[in-house]
Design a protein around this motif. Structure first.
Motif, PDB file in Angstrom:
ATOM      1  N   ALA A  38       5.048   4.719 -89.871  1.00 40.05           N
ATOM      2  CA  ALA A  38       5.568   5.382 -88.674  1.00 40.05           C
ATOM      3  C   ALA A  38       4.831   4.868 -87.443  1.00 40.05           C
ATOM      4  O   ALA A  38       3.618   4.643 -87.478  1.00 40.05           O
ATOM      5  CB  ALA A  38       5.386   6.890 -88.808  1.00 40.05           C
ATOM      6  N   ALA A  39       5.563   4.640 -86.361  1.00 44.14           N
ATOM      7  CA  ALA A  39       4.991   4.156 -85.096  1.00 44.14           C
ATOM      8  C   ALA A  39       4.176   2.879 -85.297  1.00 44.14           C
ATOM      9  O   ALA A  39       3.066   2.728 -84.765  1.00 44.14           O
ATOM     10  CB  ALA A  39       4.131   5.238 -84.453  1.00 44.14           C
ATOM     11  N   ALA A  40       4.731   1.933 -86.081  1.00 46.33           N
ATOM     12  CA  ALA A  40       4.031   0.673 -86.351  1.00 46.33           C
ATOM     13  C   ALA A  40       3.764  -0.086 -85.064  1.00 46.33           C
ATOM     14  O   ALA A  40       4.592  -0.126 -84.157  1.00 46.33           O
ATOM     15  CB  ALA A  40       4.867  -0.188 -87.299  1.00 46.33           C
ATOM     16  N   ARG A  41       2.564  -0.704 -84.993  1.00 49.19           N
ATOM     17  CA  ARG A  41       2.184  -1.453 -83.794  1.00 49.19           C
ATOM     18  C   ARG A  41       2.667  -2.905 -83.853  1.00 49.19           C
ATOM     19  O   ARG A  41       2.607  -3.626 -82.854  1.00 49.19           O
ATOM     20  CB  ARG A  41       0.668  -1.440 -83.639  1.00 49.19           C
ATOM     21  CG  ARG A  41      -0.068  -2.228 -84.705  1.00 49.19           C
ATOM     22  CD  ARG A  41      -1.554  -2.311 -84.427  1.00 49.19           C
ATOM     23  NE  ARG A  41      -2.236  -1.064 -84.742  1.00 49.19           N
ATOM     24  CZ  ARG A  41      -3.545  -0.887 -84.560  1.00 49.19           C
ATOM     25  NH1 ARG A  41      -4.271  -1.850 -84.048  1.00 49.19           N
ATOM     26  NH2 ARG A  41      -4.107   0.248 -84.902  1.00 49.19           N
ATOM     27  N   GLY A  42       3.134  -3.337 -85.015  1.00 47.54           N
ATOM     28  CA  GLY A  42       3.599  -4.704 -85.187  1.00 47.54           C
ATOM     29  C   GLY A  42       4.042  -4.908 -86.616  1.00 47.54           C
ATOM     30  O   GLY A  42       3.989  -3.985 -87.439  1.00 47.54           O
TER      31      GLY A  42
ATOM     32  N   ALA B 170      -3.589   0.343 -91.342  1.00 46.78           N
ATOM     33  CA  ALA B 170      -3.972   0.204 -89.933  1.00 46.78           C
ATOM     34  C   ALA B 170      -2.766   0.321 -89.011  1.00 46.78           C
ATOM     35  O   ALA B 170      -2.849   0.005 -87.829  1.00 46.78           O
ATOM     36  CB  ALA B 170      -4.677  -1.131 -89.720  1.00 46.78           C
ATOM     37  N   GLY B 171      -1.615   0.751 -89.554  1.00 47.04           N
ATOM     38  CA  GLY B 171      -0.429   0.966 -88.739  1.00 47.04           C
ATOM     39  C   GLY B 171       0.390  -0.282 -88.467  1.00 47.04           C
ATOM     40  O   GLY B 171       1.151  -0.332 -87.499  1.00 47.04           O
ATOM     41  N   ILE B 172       0.254  -1.284 -89.344  1.00 46.82           N
ATOM     42  CA  ILE B 172       0.987  -2.541 -89.181  1.00 46.82           C
ATOM     43  C   ILE B 172       1.979  -2.686 -90.329  1.00 46.82           C
ATOM     44  O   ILE B 172       1.611  -2.562 -91.503  1.00 46.82           O
ATOM     45  CB  ILE B 172       0.016  -3.743 -89.177  1.00 46.82           C
ATOM     46  CG1 ILE B 172      -0.954  -3.620 -87.988  1.00 46.82           C
ATOM     47  CG2 ILE B 172       0.776  -5.058 -89.096  1.00 46.82           C
ATOM     48  CD1 ILE B 172      -2.108  -4.607 -88.047  1.00 46.82           C
ATOM     49  N   GLY B 173       3.241  -2.934 -90.007  1.00 46.87           N
ATOM     50  CA  GLY B 173       4.258  -3.126 -91.029  1.00 46.87           C
ATOM     51  C   GLY B 173       4.123  -4.476 -91.714  1.00 46.87           C
ATOM     52  O   GLY B 173       3.505  -5.405 -91.188  1.00 46.87           O
TER      53      GLY B 173
ATOM     54  N   GLY C 283      11.927  -5.822 -81.819  1.00 44.81           N
ATOM     55  CA  GLY C 283      11.012  -5.641 -80.693  1.00 44.81           C
ATOM     56  C   GLY C 283       9.547  -5.549 -81.067  1.00 44.81           C
ATOM     57  O   GLY C 283       8.684  -5.543 -80.179  1.00 44.81           O
ATOM     58  N   LEU C 284       9.224  -5.470 -82.361  1.00 44.39           N
ATOM     59  CA  LEU C 284       7.818  -5.389 -82.761  1.00 44.39           C
ATOM     60  C   LEU C 284       7.160  -6.765 -82.676  1.00 44.39           C
ATOM     61  O   LEU C 284       7.769  -7.783 -83.048  1.00 44.39           O
ATOM     62  CB  LEU C 284       7.697  -4.867 -84.194  1.00 44.39           C
ATOM     63  CG  LEU C 284       8.015  -3.393 -84.440  1.00 44.39           C
ATOM     64  CD1 LEU C 284       7.894  -3.066 -85.923  1.00 44.39           C
ATOM     65  CD2 LEU C 284       7.096  -2.498 -83.622  1.00 44.39           C
TER      66      LEU C 284
END
Length: 211
Positions: free
Chosen positions: A23-27, A54-57, A100-101
């Motif tokens: 969720a809310a991936a930074r990249g 770490a929030g990265i897809g 857009g990521l």
């Protein structure tokens, strides 16, 4: 966690990958495995898990069809691998979940050469590159010189021959760059703590540059 299968048509048939997106991936990081491996590579999946924490897809992709992968020389066709990696990057650029990521590329062994070739072609379209035990020498000097994305080489200190190949290719890069040699590690980073160090280095590099 969002998960879906990426199915991409090629002239030789369909290639498949697995997308996992926090969720809310930074990249998003697109993985290119080495010859003889697949999207199920336990090493790449271990690193991918660290990135997702770490929030990265991540998208772990098979770049060859099963029939193509049976041909030894096709596994080393870097131009073909880079072309397929480009198709996967295009899929990410248009998929609703990832459009857009910022895009990162993680390549292992021959997959690293394909990732660097794609980075040389796409330039601003690639935010960062990490090579694990890679063969960047197979990228070609001209392509290496055209890479603009921040690039990290991770090499095992006991990966005889590959260390020297990475050091030589490193000098041909003119982007922001770093080479980290993991002491005592061989090509597959099977030693205690070695793969954890790879995952940490990759996570920190992408966290810094996928923005």
């Amino acid at each position: 966690m969002h998960r879906e299968t990426a199915s991409i048509a090629t002239p030789a048939g369909e290639v498949t990958g697995t997308l996992d997106l926090p969720a809310a991936a930074r990249g998003i990081v697109l993985f290119a495995h080495g010859s003889g491996s697949s999207r199920f590579s336990p090493r790449n999946n271990f690193v991918a898990g660290a990135l997702r924490s770490a929030g990265i897809g991540t998208l772990l992709m098979d770049l060859l069809t099963p029939t193509e992968d049976e041909v030894y020389r096709t596994r080393f066709n870097i131009g073909l691998l880079a072309e397929r990696l480009g198709l996967a990057a295009d899929w990410l650029a248009t998929a609703a979940a990832t459009r857009g990521l910022p895009l990162g590329l993680f390549g292992a062994s021959t997959g690293a050469a394909a990732a660097l070739q794609l980075a040389a072609e796409r330039k601003a379209g690639v935010a960062a590159v990490v090579s694990r035990g890679g063969r960047p020498d197979l990228t070609g000097q001209v392509a290496l010189a055209r890479v603009t994305a921040p690039t990290l080489f991770i090499v095992g200190g006991r990966d005889a021959g590959v260390v020297e190949l990475n050091e030589s290719a490193f000098h041909n890069l003119h982007c922001k760059k770093r080479i980290d040699i993991v002491p005592g590690a061989t090509h597959l980073f099977e030693e205690a703590g070695a793969l954890e160090e790879v995952a940490r280095l990759a996570r920190d590099w992408f966290s810094q540059h996928l923005s």
